[in-house]
Design a protein around this motif. Structure first.
Motif, mmCIF file in Angstrom:
data_model
loop_
_atom_site.group_PDB
_atom_site.id
_atom_site.type_symbol
_atom_site.label_atom_id
_atom_site.label_comp_id
_atom_site.label_asym_id
_atom_site.label_seq_id
_atom_site.Cartn_x
_atom_site.Cartn_y
_atom_site.Cartn_z
ATOM 1 N N GLU A 63 -32.975 -62.746 -20.035
ATOM 2 C CA GLU A 63 -33.998 -62.008 -19.288
ATOM 3 C C GLU A 63 -33.365 -61.012 -18.319
ATOM 4 O OE1 GLU A 63 -37.241 -61.879 -19.819
ATOM 5 O OE2 GLU A 63 -37.025 -63.331 -21.439
ATOM 6 N N GLY A 64 -32.320 -61.429 -17.629
ATOM 7 C CA GLY A 64 -31.651 -60.532 -16.691
ATOM 8 C C GLY A 64 -31.023 -59.345 -17.390
ATOM 9 N N THR A 65 -30.367 -59.602 -18.497
ATOM 10 C CA THR A 65 -29.727 -58.522 -19.254
ATOM 11 C C THR A 65 -30.777 -57.625 -19.900
ATOM 12 O OG1 THR A 65 -27.798 -59.902 -19.618
ATOM 13 C CG2 THR A 65 -28.061 -58.033 -21.094
ATOM 14 N N HIS A 66 -31.806 -58.224 -20.452
ATOM 15 C CA HIS A 66 -32.870 -57.453 -21.092
ATOM 16 C C HIS A 66 -33.582 -56.566 -20.071
ATOM 17 C CE1 HIS A 66 -36.860 -56.703 -22.858
ATOM 18 N NE2 HIS A 66 -36.151 -56.593 -23.967
ATOM 19 N N SER A 67 -33.818 -57.084 -18.884
ATOM 20 C CA SER A 67 -34.470 -56.315 -17.833
ATOM 21 C C SER A 67 -33.638 -55.085 -17.473
ATOM 22 C CB SER A 67 -34.659 -57.213 -16.607
ATOM 23 O OG SER A 67 -35.152 -56.494 -15.527
ATOM 24 N N TRP A 68 -32.336 -55.269 -17.365
ATOM 25 C CA TRP A 68 -31.408 -54.179 -17.052
ATOM 26 C C TRP A 68 -31.447 -53.141 -18.176
ATOM 27 C CZ3 TRP A 68 -28.766 -54.808 -12.433
ATOM 28 C CH2 TRP A 68 -27.791 -53.846 -12.132
ATOM 29 N N LEU B 85 -32.857 -51.042 -10.014
ATOM 30 C CA LEU B 85 -31.687 -51.784 -10.498
ATOM 31 C C LEU B 85 -31.229 -52.812 -9.468
ATOM 32 C CD1 LEU B 85 -29.640 -48.948 -12.231
ATOM 33 C CD2 LEU B 85 -30.903 -50.817 -13.328
ATOM 34 N N PHE B 86 -31.237 -52.448 -8.203
ATOM 35 C CA PHE B 86 -30.813 -53.392 -7.176
ATOM 36 C C PHE B 86 -31.830 -54.519 -6.994
ATOM 37 C CE2 PHE B 86 -27.214 -50.922 -6.520
ATOM 38 C CZ PHE B 86 -26.402 -51.453 -5.533
ATOM 39 N N GLN B 87 -33.111 -54.245 -7.199
ATOM 40 C CA GLN B 87 -34.092 -55.328 -7.147
ATOM 41 C C GLN B 87 -33.836 -56.314 -8.285
ATOM 42 O OE1 GLN B 87 -37.497 -52.680 -6.937
ATOM 43 N NE2 GLN B 87 -37.953 -53.382 -4.863
ATOM 44 N N LYS B 88 -33.512 -55.803 -9.452
ATOM 45 C CA LYS B 88 -33.145 -56.680 -10.568
ATOM 46 C C LYS B 88 -31.867 -57.448 -10.211
ATOM 47 C CE LYS B 88 -35.116 -53.472 -13.895
ATOM 48 N NZ LYS B 88 -35.986 -54.156 -14.806
ATOM 49 N N LEU B 89 -30.934 -56.757 -9.572
ATOM 50 C CA LEU B 89 -29.673 -57.374 -9.174
ATOM 51 C C LEU B 89 -29.899 -58.493 -8.162
ATOM 52 C CD1 LEU B 89 -26.581 -57.095 -9.576
ATOM 53 C CD2 LEU B 89 -26.588 -55.635 -7.554
ATOM 54 N N GLU B 90 -30.802 -58.285 -7.219
ATOM 55 C CA GLU B 90 -31.070 -59.341 -6.250
ATOM 56 C C GLU B 90 -31.663 -60.562 -6.953
ATOM 57 O OE1 GLU B 90 -32.612 -59.896 -1.710
ATOM 58 O OE2 GLU B 90 -33.714 -58.456 -2.940
ATOM 59 N N GLY B 91 -32.531 -60.331 -7.924
ATOM 60 C CA GLY B 91 -33.059 -61.449 -8.707
ATOM 61 C C GLY B 91 -31.950 -62.185 -9.441
ATOM 62 N N LEU B 92 -31.003 -61.431 -10.019
ATOM 63 C CA LEU B 92 -29.873 -62.056 -10.699
ATOM 64 C C LEU B 92 -29.019 -62.858 -9.715
ATOM 65 C CD1 LEU B 92 -28.674 -59.242 -13.131
ATOM 66 C CD2 LEU B 92 -30.023 -61.281 -13.677
ATOM 67 N N ILE C 35 -21.795 -62.831 -16.091
ATOM 68 C CA ILE C 35 -22.836 -61.795 -16.030
ATOM 69 C C ILE C 35 -23.035 -61.363 -14.585
ATOM 70 C CG2 ILE C 35 -25.304 -61.331 -16.351
ATOM 71 C CD1 ILE C 35 -25.136 -63.159 -18.833
ATOM 72 N N TRP C 36 -23.152 -62.331 -13.679
ATOM 73 C CA TRP C 36 -23.334 -62.003 -12.271
ATOM 74 C C TRP C 36 -22.161 -61.181 -11.745
ATOM 75 C CZ3 TRP C 36 -25.883 -60.488 -8.515
ATOM 76 C CH2 TRP C 36 -25.353 -60.483 -7.231
ATOM 77 N N GLU C 37 -20.949 -61.585 -12.038
ATOM 78 C CA GLU C 37 -19.783 -60.885 -11.511
ATOM 79 C C GLU C 37 -19.675 -59.460 -12.041
ATOM 80 O OE1 GLU C 37 -16.514 -63.556 -12.256
ATOM 81 O OE2 GLU C 37 -16.955 -64.722 -10.448
ATOM 82 N N ALA C 38 -20.047 -59.242 -13.293
ATOM 83 C CA ALA C 38 -20.017 -57.887 -13.853
ATOM 84 C C ALA C 38 -21.018 -56.981 -13.138
ATOM 85 C CB ALA C 38 -20.316 -57.923 -15.348
ATOM 86 N N ARG C 39 -22.231 -57.467 -12.940
ATOM 87 C CA ARG C 39 -23.265 -56.667 -12.255
ATOM 88 C C ARG C 39 -22.888 -56.427 -10.793
ATOM 89 N NH1 ARG C 39 -24.373 -56.486 -16.921
ATOM 90 N NH2 ARG C 39 -26.422 -56.689 -17.878
ATOM 91 N N LEU C 40 -22.367 -57.452 -10.145
ATOM 92 C CA LEU C 40 -21.981 -57.324 -8.743
ATOM 93 C C LEU C 40 -20.854 -56.304 -8.580
ATOM 94 C CD1 LEU C 40 -22.156 -58.225 -5.790
ATOM 95 C CD2 LEU C 40 -20.581 -60.091 -6.369
ATOM 96 N N SER C 41 -19.893 -56.340 -9.472
ATOM 97 C CA SER C 41 -18.782 -55.406 -9.401
ATOM 98 C C SER C 41 -19.274 -53.966 -9.568
ATOM 99 C CB SER C 41 -17.745 -55.750 -10.463
ATOM 100 O OG SER C 41 -16.660 -54.874 -10.373
#
Length: 167
Positions: A22-27, A74-81, A94-100
């Motif tokens: 879901e997180g990846t699909h949302s992105w 994108l950052f709202q999706k990121l906060e959810g992740l 997945i989290w570390e890739a998005r955070l980086s």
């Protein structure tokens, strides 16, 4: 008892897999929307916000609004992740890739100004802001954008090798 333990583990794996999907699909859906709905000029403007030579003032009010709202999404999706990861429901990689990626983006001139403003808007949790502020950029966001921008400026075809304009 053992059967219950195995079922709990299976359920936990299923929840994590679902959260990752879901997180990846949302992105990905956000990227698909941009490609489908934006003109070529808007797409190039969006990409150029990652150019470390460009500042907030290099863009029109409409360009700033479009790109900052996209970044906010994108950052709202990121906060959810982040909260999925925090509570053990999202894979660490997945989290570390998005955070980086986020850590690199907020260091760029355009997004540095955007992030400074966003933090004043009471949109984000203090915990999420702290995570972004202390994250390490391992993605090298800038070199990717610079390669694309340089290729475009020089008139080079920025598509991957083997991909034609008609594909």
């Amino acid at each position: 008892m053992r059967q219950n333990s195995e079922q709990i583990k299976a359920n936990t794996r299923s929840i994590k897999a679902s959260a990752a999907f879901e997180g990846t699909h949302s992105w990905a859906s956000t990227n698909e929307m941009v490609v489908a709905d934006w003109s070529d000029d808007s797409l190039l403007t969006g990409i150029s916000t990652y150019d470390p030579r460009k500042t907030w003032n290099d863009f029109s009010e409409v360009e700033r609004a479009r790109n900052t709202l996209l970044q906010r999404a994108l950052f709202q999706k990121l906060e959810g992740l982040y909260f999925l990861h925090k509570y053990g429901n999202l894979d660490k990689t997945i989290w570390e890739a998005r955070l980086s990626w986020a850590a690199g983006a907020v260091k760029l001139p355009f997004y540095r100004q955007w992030w400074a403003f966003e933090k004043t808007q009471n949109i984000w949790s203090a915990e999420f802001i702290a995570v972004i502020e202390t994250a390490r950029d391992a993605t090298k966001v800038v070199p990717w954008a610079m390669r694309f921008i340089t290729d475009e400026a020089e008139g080079a075809d920025a598509r991957p090798q083997g991909e034609s304009a008609s594909s």
